[in-house]
Scaffold this motif. Structure first.
Motif, short mmCIF file in Angstrom:
data_model
loop_
_atom_site.label_atom_id
_atom_site.label_comp_id
_atom_site.label_asym_id
_atom_site.label_seq_id
_atom_site.Cartn_x
_atom_site.Cartn_y
_atom_site.Cartn_z
N HIS A 125 62.49 49.19 54.90
CA HIS A 125 61.60 50.04 54.11
C HIS A 125 62.30 51.32 53.67
N VAL A 247 52.59 52.10 64.76
CA VAL A 247 52.86 50.97 63.86
C VAL A 247 52.04 49.80 64.41
N PHE A 273 52.22 52.66 59.73
CA PHE A 273 52.63 51.41 59.09
C PHE A 273 51.88 50.25 59.73
N PRO A 285 53.09 50.71 54.34
CA PRO A 285 52.48 51.97 54.75
C PRO A 285 50.97 51.77 54.90
#
Length: 487
Positions: A125, A247, A273, A285
């Motif tokens: 990313h 995340v 994320f 995201p």
């Protein structure tokens, strides 16, 4: 993931349809359904209580303007509260570092949460954003953890550093940061060891690693499958180590969504994320507003557009638009579109990002994906000339028989695909001339929308379902065109 939760919210809204206003009396039935939906989704009990209380407070007596029914107003209130519970807005990573002072991101989590894979996904990313990241393997306990990170780093073209399994994790982290400064990396991602449970030694080691590398971000990787426990895990890490975000992984699985709705409210740490698949590209995201829309069955067009823009070149869009308008779209173009869709994700996942498509039966979507595979096998049995000139097949039965034999299907199935392909070309030509969605391949635009297998466009081999609201007759090409429709 949110299918069951979406259905429950829809049931809740039914209680308000036909009402003149939202009152204490008629809202209780809807709130009861909302409460049940959240509890079944494994949302933390304190979060459920606060959520229902806030929705009640904001909904009762809310002004319902002309043209907006009480049930629509209730959905608006629920949507706004879902967004608030999940953090309000996207929380990006800390501002990027420089070659002299690289930004450091420390990855933490329990064993099995997908932490090493998430580290590589985040590295890709950042690379796509133009940043130069260094992955640091500091998990010295799990067998082959460092090798896994090296393999993933090789796949995405991001360098991996480690001192092996004999060095202390904090020493590896410090050495990785030193290497980054010396060689011009602007971001360092440190993959640390996970544990089977939260224990004192784990936390002590994390504290030592944090002191050694002074990270700008400490991201806790959380498995969405563990439900409301995710929120308690996040809070425990935050209190003892100090995290800056989470995340959330495995959102493409059978998890019920409770983690996404609990983490921010219980722990105070935002979800930054989400992992939406096993592939290293499957990281997005986290946008609370978009997730709230998906939970309520409103789709997520912005994410869909971003996926398309990421995969499609502007020159390809222009070329495809021209071919659609001229009805010269051929089988080579069709294969290109199918492969584009596969790169963007599963057919089911993409369709549910489109408003109103969340009710499409999963079995029908699976059937559509299977049919696409059969069609691709047929096209693979065609010569290059046949792919680029589909009309050639209309007048030559022997070619169609050869394609059927080569792909393992019957001549009747090949004839059906050719017939549907011609209908689809005519339909898509009409659609682009009528001003479809510009800039997205296939709908004057999006791959296959207006011609997806069985989704109303009647793409090769699939009829349109009743839910599409169009008859097969509507897909007929202009009468002046001749070809497969006369096979």
């Amino acid at each position: 993931m949110f299918d069951e939760l979406s259905q429950r919210f829809e049931d809740a809204v039914k209680n308000l349809r036909g009402q003149a206003a939202i009152t204490e009396g008629n809202v209780e039935g809807a709130l009861k359904q909302v409460r049940r939906a959240l509890l079944e989704a494994d949302v933390s009990l304190p979060v459920v209580k606060d959520f229902v209380d806030e929705v009640r407070r904001k909904a009762v007596g809310a002004e319902v303007v002309r043209g907006i029914s009480p049930d629509q107003k209730f959905i608006q209130v629920v949507h706004e509260e879902l967004v608030e519970v999940m953090g309000g807005e996207n929380a990006p990573l800390a501002a990027g570092g420089t070659a002299e002072t690289p930004s450091v991101v420390l990855m933490a989590g329990l064993q099995g949460a997908g932490k090493t894979t998430a580290t590589a996904k985040l590295g890709l990313h950042l690379k796509e954003q133009g940043r130069k990241a260094l992955l640091v393997g500091a998990d010295v306990y799990r067998p082959a953890a460092i090798e896994q990170l090296r393999t993933l780093g090789g796949q995405i073209g991001v360098e991996v550093f480690s001192l092996g399994t004999e060095a202390r994790p904090e020493a590896i982290a410090a050495a990785g940061i030193a290497k980054a400064r010396a060689e011009g990396f602007d971001t360092v991602l440190v993959d640390t060891a996970g544990r089977l449970q939260i224990d004192a030694s784990m936390m002590e080691e994390m504290v030592r690693i944090r002191e050694a590398c002074s990270p700008d971000e400490v991201l806790l990787v959380v498995d969405a499958m563990i439900g409301q426990e995710a929120a308690e895990l996040t809070r425990a890490f935050h209190e003892q180590v100090g995290i800056t975000g989470a995340v959330l992984t495995k959102l493409d699985g059978d998890s019920r969504g409770g983690a996404a709705l609990s983490i921010r409210k219980v722990s105070g740490a935002p979800i930054k994320f989400i992992g939406t698949g096993e592939k290293v590209e499957a990281l997005q995201p986290f946008h609370p507003e978009r997730m709230a829309s998906r939970i309520l069955g409103m789709g997520d067009v912005l994410t869909l557009v971003e996926k398309a823009q990421k995969e499609v070149e502007l020159a390809d869009v222009t070329r495809m638009q021209q071919k659609l308008q001229e009805a010269s779209f051929d089988f080579s173009d069709f294969v290109q579109q199918m492969r584009l869709i596969k790169r963007m994700g599963s057919l089911g996942g993409l369709m549910k990002m489109i408003p109103g498509m969340n009710k499409i039966d999963d079995g029908m979507l699976r059937q559509g994906e299977e049919q696409l595979g059969k069609i691709e096998a047929m096209i693979s049995s065609m010569t290059a000339t046949e792919r680029e000139n589909p009309d050639l097949l209309a007048s030559t039965p022997s070619r169609r028989r050869r394609i059927a034999a080569g792909s393992g299907h019957s001549p009747a199935e090949v004839d059906k695909v050719l017939t549907d392909f011609q209908k689809m070309r005519g339909f898509m030509q009409q659609m682009t001339r009528g001003g479809g969605m510009p800039g997205m391949p296939g709908m004057g635009g999006m791959p296959g929308m207006g011609g997806f297998p069985g989704m109303g466009g009647g793409m090769p081999g699939m009829g349109a379902p009743a839910a599409a609201g169009r008859s097969r007759k509507a897909h007929k090409p202009p009468k002046k065109r001749k070809g497969f429709g006369q096979l």
